[in-house]
Design a protein around this motif. Structure first.
Motif, PDB file in Angstrom:
ATOM      1  N   ALA A 234       0.848  -1.187   0.000  1.00 28.93           N
ATOM      2  CA  ALA A 234       0.000   0.000   0.000  1.00 28.93           C
ATOM      3  C   ALA A 234       0.887   1.242   0.000  1.00 28.93           C
ATOM      4  CB  ALA A 234      -0.916   0.006   1.220  1.00 28.93           C
ATOM      5  N   TYR A 235       2.056   1.122   0.632  1.00 26.13           N
ATOM      6  CA  TYR A 235       2.998   2.237   0.662  1.00 26.13           C
ATOM      7  C   TYR A 235       4.399   1.694   0.924  1.00 26.13           C
ATOM      8  CZ  TYR A 235       4.693   6.955   1.220  1.00 26.13           C
ATOM      9  OH  TYR A 235       5.355   8.128   1.028  1.00 26.13           O
ATOM     10  N   VAL A 236       5.338   2.105   0.121  1.00 24.27           N
ATOM     11  CA  VAL A 236       6.745   1.748   0.317  1.00 24.27           C
ATOM     12  C   VAL A 236       7.479   3.026   0.702  1.00 24.27           C
ATOM     13  CG1 VAL A 236       8.864   0.907  -0.770  1.00 24.27           C
ATOM     14  CG2 VAL A 236       6.664  -0.143  -1.342  1.00 24.27           C
ATOM     15  N   PHE A 237       8.121   3.003   1.872  1.00 27.93           N
ATOM     16  CA  PHE A 237       8.844   4.211   2.283  1.00 27.93           C
ATOM     17  C   PHE A 237      10.348   4.100   2.042  1.00 27.93           C
ATOM     18  CE2 PHE A 237       8.232   1.786   6.229  1.00 27.93           C
ATOM     19  CZ  PHE A 237       9.532   1.659   6.695  1.00 27.93           C
ATOM     20  N   GLU A 238      10.858   2.880   1.863  1.00 31.43           N
ATOM     21  CA  GLU A 238      12.287   2.713   1.576  1.00 31.43           C
ATOM     22  C   GLU A 238      12.482   1.469   0.720  1.00 31.43           C
ATOM     23  OE1 GLU A 238      16.194   1.461   4.065  1.00 31.43           O
ATOM     24  OE2 GLU A 238      15.068   3.133   4.909  1.00 31.43           O
ATOM     25  N   ASP A 239      13.331   1.605  -0.304  1.00 26.43           N
ATOM     26  CA  ASP A 239      13.648   0.480  -1.169  1.00 26.43           C
ATOM     27  C   ASP A 239      15.117   0.591  -1.563  1.00 26.43           C
ATOM     28  OD1 ASP A 239      13.371  -1.816  -2.656  1.00 26.43           O
ATOM     29  OD2 ASP A 239      12.157  -0.915  -4.226  1.00 26.43           O
ATOM     30  N   GLU A 240      15.852  -0.495  -1.353  1.00 26.47           N
ATOM     31  CA  GLU A 240      17.293  -0.513  -1.674  1.00 26.47           C
ATOM     32  C   GLU A 240      18.026   0.644  -1.008  1.00 26.47           C
ATOM     33  OE1 GLU A 240      18.997  -2.823  -3.515  1.00 26.47           O
ATOM     34  OE2 GLU A 240      17.214  -4.013  -3.892  1.00 26.47           O
ATOM     35  N   GLY A 241      17.620   0.984   0.227  1.00 16.87           N
ATOM     36  CA  GLY A 241      18.281   2.042   0.980  1.00 16.87           C
ATOM     37  C   GLY A 241      17.888   3.448   0.577  1.00 16.87           C
ATOM     38  N   GLN A 242      16.982   3.585  -0.384  1.00 15.49           N
ATOM     39  CA  GLN A 242      16.553   4.897  -0.870  1.00 15.49           C
ATOM     40  C   GLN A 242      15.140   5.215  -0.376  1.00 15.49           C
ATOM     41  OE1 GLN A 242      18.377   7.049  -2.811  1.00 15.49           O
ATOM     42  NE2 GLN A 242      20.078   5.624  -2.622  1.00 15.49           N
ATOM     43  N   MET A 243      14.969   6.421   0.182  1.00 13.56           N
ATOM     44  CA  MET A 243      13.644   6.881   0.554  1.00 13.56           C
ATOM     45  C   MET A 243      12.819   6.991  -0.726  1.00 13.56           C
ATOM     46  SD  MET A 243      12.480  10.245   2.740  1.00 13.56           S
ATOM     47  CE  MET A 243      14.022  10.985   2.339  1.00 13.56           C
ATOM     48  N   GLN A 244      11.575   6.565  -0.675  1.00 10.68           N
ATOM     49  CA  GLN A 244      10.709   6.550  -1.853  1.00 10.68           C
ATOM     50  C   GLN A 244       9.770   7.752  -1.868  1.00 10.68           C
ATOM     51  OE1 GLN A 244      10.897   3.692  -4.309  1.00 10.68           O
ATOM     52  NE2 GLN A 244      12.796   4.139  -3.231  1.00 10.68           N
ATOM     53  N   VAL A 245       9.525   8.278  -3.054  1.00  6.40           N
ATOM     54  CA  VAL A 245       8.595   9.379  -3.277  1.00  6.40           C
ATOM     55  C   VAL A 245       7.362   8.798  -3.969  1.00  6.40           C
ATOM     56  CG1 VAL A 245       8.253  11.593  -4.452  1.00  6.40           C
ATOM     57  CG2 VAL A 245      10.496  11.019  -3.493  1.00  6.40           C
ATOM     58  N   ASP A 246       6.166   9.149  -3.474  1.00  9.16           N
ATOM     59  CA  ASP A 246       4.953   8.590  -4.071  1.00  9.16           C
ATOM     60  C   ASP A 246       4.538   9.361  -5.320  1.00  9.16           C
ATOM     61  OD1 ASP A 246       3.485  10.853  -3.274  1.00  9.16           O
ATOM     62  OD2 ASP A 246       2.659   9.856  -1.505  1.00  9.16           O
ATOM     63  N   HIS A 247       3.454   8.911  -5.955  1.00  4.52           N
ATOM     64  CA  HIS A 247       3.010   9.508  -7.215  1.00  4.52           C
ATOM     65  C   HIS A 247       2.587  10.966  -7.060  1.00  4.52           C
ATOM     66  CE1 HIS A 247      -0.877   8.425  -5.523  1.00  4.52           C
ATOM     67  NE2 HIS A 247      -1.411   9.284  -6.355  1.00  4.52           N
ATOM     68  N   SER A 248       2.344  11.409  -5.829  1.00  5.39           N
ATOM     69  CA  SER A 248       1.975  12.799  -5.572  1.00  5.39           C
ATOM     70  C   SER A 248       3.190  13.667  -5.267  1.00  5.39           C
ATOM     71  CB  SER A 248       1.002  12.880  -4.391  1.00  5.39           C
ATOM     72  OG  SER A 248      -0.164  12.156  -4.661  1.00  5.39           O
ATOM     73  N   GLY A 249       4.374  13.048  -5.327  1.00  2.00           N
ATOM     74  CA  GLY A 249       5.589  13.798  -5.029  1.00  2.00           C
ATOM     75  C   GLY A 249       5.858  13.940  -3.547  1.00  2.00           C
ATOM     76  N   GLU A 250       5.207  13.119  -2.743  1.00  4.37           N
ATOM     77  CA  GLU A 250       5.374  13.190  -1.297  1.00  4.37           C
ATOM     78  C   GLU A 250       6.122  11.964  -0.795  1.00  4.37           C
ATOM     79  OE1 GLU A 250       1.305  15.662  -0.417  1.00  4.37           O
ATOM     80  OE2 GLU A 250       1.256  13.506  -0.198  1.00  4.37           O
ATOM     81  N   PHE A 251       6.689  12.087   0.394  1.00  6.87           N
ATOM     82  CA  PHE A 251       7.399  10.967   0.999  1.00  6.87           C
ATOM     83  C   PHE A 251       7.234  11.028   2.502  1.00  6.87           C
ATOM     84  CE2 PHE A 251      10.359  14.453   0.741  1.00  6.87           C
ATOM     85  CZ  PHE A 251      10.978  14.450   1.982  1.00  6.87           C
ATOM     86  N   ILE A 252       7.527   9.910   3.136  1.00 11.05           N
ATOM     87  CA  ILE A 252       7.500   9.829   4.591  1.00 11.05           C
ATOM     88  C   ILE A 252       8.923   9.547   5.030  1.00 11.05           C
ATOM     89  CG2 ILE A 252       6.667   8.523   6.575  1.00 11.05           C
ATOM     90  CD1 ILE A 252       4.108   7.979   4.965  1.00 11.05           C
ATOM     91  N   ASP A 253       9.486  10.464   5.825  1.00 14.18           N
ATOM     92  CA  ASP A 253      10.843  10.234   6.296  1.00 14.18           C
ATOM     93  C   ASP A 253      10.811   9.375   7.564  1.00 14.18           C
ATOM     94  OD1 ASP A 253      10.231  11.923   8.441  1.00 14.18           O
ATOM     95  OD2 ASP A 253      11.408  13.594   7.658  1.00 14.18           O
TER      96      ASP A 253
END
Length: 136
Positions: free
Chosen positions: A24-43
């Motif tokens: 439903a939401y990925v906040f980190e992948d391969e050590g990289q913070m992920q940005v969603d389709h709205s250009g937002e992210f959760i740190d």
């Protein structure tokens, strides 16, 4: 953050039981913070809030809607895990992807057909949060 997008794509479906699973939401992948389709992210500092929202959803709702409009009779949550690095370690899971994994039993035949034909490719979470503008 350019070039990174968090996805909520369906990872697995079960035609016979009308089940759909995925992030439903990925906040980190391969050590990289992920940005969603709205250009937002959760740190990482905000992860406890996402985790609490996931728990609240499981405790109070478990209902899925269709495109945030049709609100009843669409699907029910059957699987939920907020996968964080510490939980993955405790479970003995080796992964480089962290976020909120869900599974739903889809009750609406028209929605299931849209999942199967690719109209709906994944999950979208709805909610509110405090937004803070940050430099890229």
């Amino acid at each position: 953050m350019e070039g990174f997008r968090a996805t909520g794509l369906f990872s697995k479906t079960d035609d016979e039981r009308h089940l759909a699973f995925g992030w439903a939401y990925v906040f980190e992948d391969e050590g990289q913070m992920q940005v969603d389709h709205s250009g937002e992210f959760i740190d990482k500092a905000a992860l406890p809030a996402l985790e609490e929202a996931a728990y609240d959803y499981v405790l109070t709702s478990r209902e899925a809607d269709e495109m945030h409009e049709k609100l009843e009779g669409v699907a029910q949550l059957v699987e939920s895990v907020m996968l964080t690095p510490d939980k993955a370690e405790a479970m003995g899971i080796t992964t480089k992807r962290y976020g909120y994994w869900v599974g739903f039993k889809v009750q609406d035949a028209a929605v299931w057909a849209k999942i199967k034909d690719g109209t709906y490719g994944g999950f979208s979470i709805r909610g509110v949060g405090d937004r803070e503008k940050v430099a890229a």
